[in-house]
Design a protein around this motif. Sequence first.
Motif, PDB file in Angstrom:
ATOM      1  N   UNK A 200      34.910  14.830  49.569  1.00  0.00           N
ATOM      2  CA  UNK A 200      35.968  14.485  50.503  1.00  0.00           C
ATOM      3  C   UNK A 200      35.988  15.365  51.738  1.00  0.00           C
ATOM      4  N   UNK A 201      35.414  16.554  51.652  1.00  0.00           N
ATOM      5  CA  UNK A 201      35.409  17.468  52.791  1.00  0.00           C
ATOM      6  C   UNK A 201      34.490  16.962  53.902  1.00  0.00           C
ATOM      7  N   UNK A 202      33.427  16.264  53.535  1.00  0.00           N
ATOM      8  CA  UNK A 202      32.455  15.813  54.531  1.00  0.00           C
ATOM      9  C   UNK A 202      33.039  14.714  55.425  1.00  0.00           C
ATOM     10  N   UNK A 203      33.656  13.663  54.865  1.00  0.00           N
ATOM     11  CA  UNK A 203      34.302  12.672  55.745  1.00  0.00           C
ATOM     12  C   UNK A 203      35.383  13.289  56.628  1.00  0.00           C
ATOM     13  N   UNK A 204      36.081  14.303  56.113  1.00  0.00           N
ATOM     14  CA  UNK A 204      37.125  14.957  56.918  1.00  0.00           C
ATOM     15  C   UNK A 204      36.504  15.683  58.109  1.00  0.00           C
ATOM     16  N   UNK A 205      35.349  16.321  57.887  1.00  0.00           N
ATOM     17  CA  UNK A 205      34.659  17.002  58.985  1.00  0.00           C
ATOM     18  C   UNK A 205      34.188  15.993  60.026  1.00  0.00           C
ATOM     19  N   UNK A 206      33.654  14.867  59.559  1.00  0.00           N
ATOM     20  CA  UNK A 206      33.203  13.815  60.468  1.00  0.00           C
ATOM     21  C   UNK A 206      34.371  13.246  61.266  1.00  0.00           C
ATOM     22  N   UNK A 207      35.509  13.048  60.614  1.00  0.00           N
ATOM     23  CA  UNK A 207      36.688  12.492  61.283  1.00  0.00           C
ATOM     24  C   UNK A 207      37.109  13.359  62.469  1.00  0.00           C
ATOM     25  N   UNK A 208      37.102  14.675  62.294  1.00  0.00           N
ATOM     26  CA  UNK A 208      37.491  15.577  63.382  1.00  0.00           C
ATOM     27  C   UNK A 208      36.540  15.456  64.565  1.00  0.00           C
ATOM     28  N   UNK A 209      35.254  15.368  64.273  1.00  0.00           N
ATOM     29  CA  UNK A 209      34.272  15.255  65.347  1.00  0.00           C
ATOM     30  C   UNK A 209      34.431  13.940  66.100  1.00  0.00           C
ATOM     31  N   UNK A 210      34.657  12.855  65.360  1.00  0.00           N
ATOM     32  CA  UNK A 210      34.825  11.547  65.989  1.00  0.00           C
ATOM     33  C   UNK A 210      36.115  11.502  66.805  1.00  0.00           C
ATOM     34  N   UNK A 211      37.193  12.037  66.268  1.00  0.00           N
ATOM     35  CA  UNK A 211      38.465  12.062  67.006  1.00  0.00           C
ATOM     36  C   UNK A 211      38.304  12.803  68.329  1.00  0.00           C
ATOM     37  N   UNK A 212      37.595  13.926  68.302  1.00  0.00           N
ATOM     38  CA  UNK A 212      37.406  14.719  69.521  1.00  0.00           C
ATOM     39  C   UNK A 212      36.552  13.956  70.536  1.00  0.00           C
ATOM     40  N   UNK A 213      35.504  13.275  70.041  1.00  0.00           N
ATOM     41  CA  UNK A 213      34.632  12.526  70.950  1.00  0.00           C
ATOM     42  C   UNK A 213      35.354  11.327  71.553  1.00  0.00           C
ATOM     43  N   UNK A 214      36.189  10.668  70.763  1.00  0.00           N
ATOM     44  CA  UNK A 214      36.982   9.544  71.292  1.00  0.00           C
ATOM     45  C   UNK A 214      37.955  10.054  72.350  1.00  0.00           C
ATOM     46  N   UNK A 215      38.628  11.166  72.040  1.00  0.00           N
ATOM     47  CA  UNK A 215      39.604  11.724  72.975  1.00  0.00           C
ATOM     48  C   UNK A 215      38.954  12.127  74.296  1.00  0.00           C
ATOM     49  N   UNK A 216      37.690  12.533  74.238  1.00  0.00           N
ATOM     50  CA  UNK A 216      36.993  12.946  75.463  1.00  0.00           C
ATOM     51  C   UNK A 216      36.422  11.759  76.220  1.00  0.00           C
ATOM     52  N   UNK A 217      36.482  10.572  75.610  1.00  0.00           N
ATOM     53  CA  UNK A 217      35.962   9.375  76.252  1.00  0.00           C
ATOM     54  C   UNK A 217      34.444   9.275  76.237  1.00  0.00           C
ATOM     55  N   UNK A 218      33.787  10.046  75.368  1.00  0.00           N
ATOM     56  CA  UNK A 218      32.322  10.045  75.348  1.00  0.00           C
ATOM     57  C   UNK A 218      31.734   9.155  74.254  1.00  0.00           C
ATOM     58  N   UNK A 219      32.576   8.597  73.377  1.00  0.00           N
ATOM     59  CA  UNK A 219      32.136   7.536  72.471  1.00  0.00           C
ATOM     60  C   UNK A 219      33.188   6.431  72.501  1.00  0.00           C
ATOM     61  N   UNK A 220      32.826   5.295  72.005  1.00  0.00           N
ATOM     62  CA  UNK A 220      33.745   4.146  72.017  1.00  0.00           C
ATOM     63  C   UNK A 220      35.038   4.468  71.269  1.00  0.00           C
ATOM     64  N   UNK A 221      36.113   3.847  71.705  1.00  0.00           N
ATOM     65  CA  UNK A 221      37.416   4.098  71.091  1.00  0.00           C
ATOM     66  C   UNK A 221      37.673   3.218  69.880  1.00  0.00           C
ATOM     67  N   UNK A 222      36.825   2.191  69.676  1.00  0.00           N
ATOM     68  CA  UNK A 222      37.062   1.259  68.570  1.00  0.00           C
ATOM     69  C   UNK A 222      36.234   1.630  67.332  1.00  0.00           C
ATOM     70  N   UNK A 223      36.012   2.914  67.138  1.00  0.00           N
ATOM     71  CA  UNK A 223      35.171   3.404  66.048  1.00  0.00           C
ATOM     72  C   UNK A 223      36.030   3.859  64.878  1.00  0.00           C
ATOM     73  N   UNK A 224      35.641   3.451  63.676  1.00  0.00           N
ATOM     74  CA  UNK A 224      36.254   3.953  62.441  1.00  0.00           C
ATOM     75  C   UNK A 224      35.276   4.946  61.818  1.00  0.00           C
ATOM     76  N   UNK A 225      35.761   6.129  61.494  1.00  0.00           N
ATOM     77  CA  UNK A 225      34.865   7.133  60.933  1.00  0.00           C
ATOM     78  C   UNK A 225      34.258   6.676  59.606  1.00  0.00           C
ATOM     79  N   UNK A 226      35.001   5.864  58.857  1.00  0.00           N
ATOM     80  CA  UNK A 226      34.478   5.367  57.578  1.00  0.00           C
ATOM     81  C   UNK A 226      33.261   4.476  57.793  1.00  0.00           C
ATOM     82  N   UNK A 227      33.249   3.739  58.910  1.00  0.00           N
ATOM     83  CA  UNK A 227      32.086   2.899  59.211  1.00  0.00           C
ATOM     84  C   UNK A 227      30.870   3.768  59.541  1.00  0.00           C
ATOM     85  N   UNK A 228      31.099   4.841  60.287  1.00  0.00           N
ATOM     86  CA  UNK A 228      30.007   5.746  60.633  1.00  0.00           C
ATOM     87  C   UNK A 228      29.471   6.421  59.367  1.00  0.00           C
TER      88      UNK A 228
END
Length: 206
Positions: free
Chosen positions: A138-166
């Motif tokens: 469970x720690x690994x998806x949580x780490x990925x979620x933080x990275x994806x949230x930060x990238x979405x917030x910065x506008x450098x990846x698409x906003x319609x991304x679900x971390x579970x899909x990645x």
Amino acid sequence: MAKRPAKSRQAVPAPAEKALRADAQKNRDKLIKAAGLAFFQHGIDTSLEEIAERAGVGIGTLYRHFPTREHLVEVIYRREVEELCQAAEALARKYPPDVALAEWMQRFVDYIAAKRGMADSLKLLVASNSEFFAESSGRIPAALQKLIDAAIASGTIRADIESSDVMHALSGIYGAPKTADWRERSKRLVALLMDGLRFGAVNSKS
């Protein structure tokens, strides 16, 4: 050569680590490093005698630290999870959000490679210590979620991304045929996945 203890039919969770003398801790660290490399290169069937030889210690020293092969596998698995989660934090501090995500996903390939090398023993350990593996995994998806949230917030990846899909896409690497070029091919696939995440992002250079 010390006689190998009889192998238990059921895996036993690794005992809580106690403070070790400096020389004992050094031997333990060398064994973990040697075992991780051996399992990655040759799979879980690598003899414990060979691991001890790689580490430059006697087989008796190995058994004092790791009474069974499963104990050793669990400790290595803990290390792989911990290093992957720590990498997410370190990369986030060092790079822009999308680059940190891209670098971390490449490291995920290395994690999968290590996990594939320990597959048989991990199945046994999951059956006997499922709570530990549920918590660790469970720690690994949580780490990925933080990275994806930060990238979405910065506008450098698409906003319609679900971390579970990645995570689902990344985990699909585990089932790929283990060919000689598996690692290189997997890293190329991860790079393509990252290109897809960047496509159409507000601040993407794609």
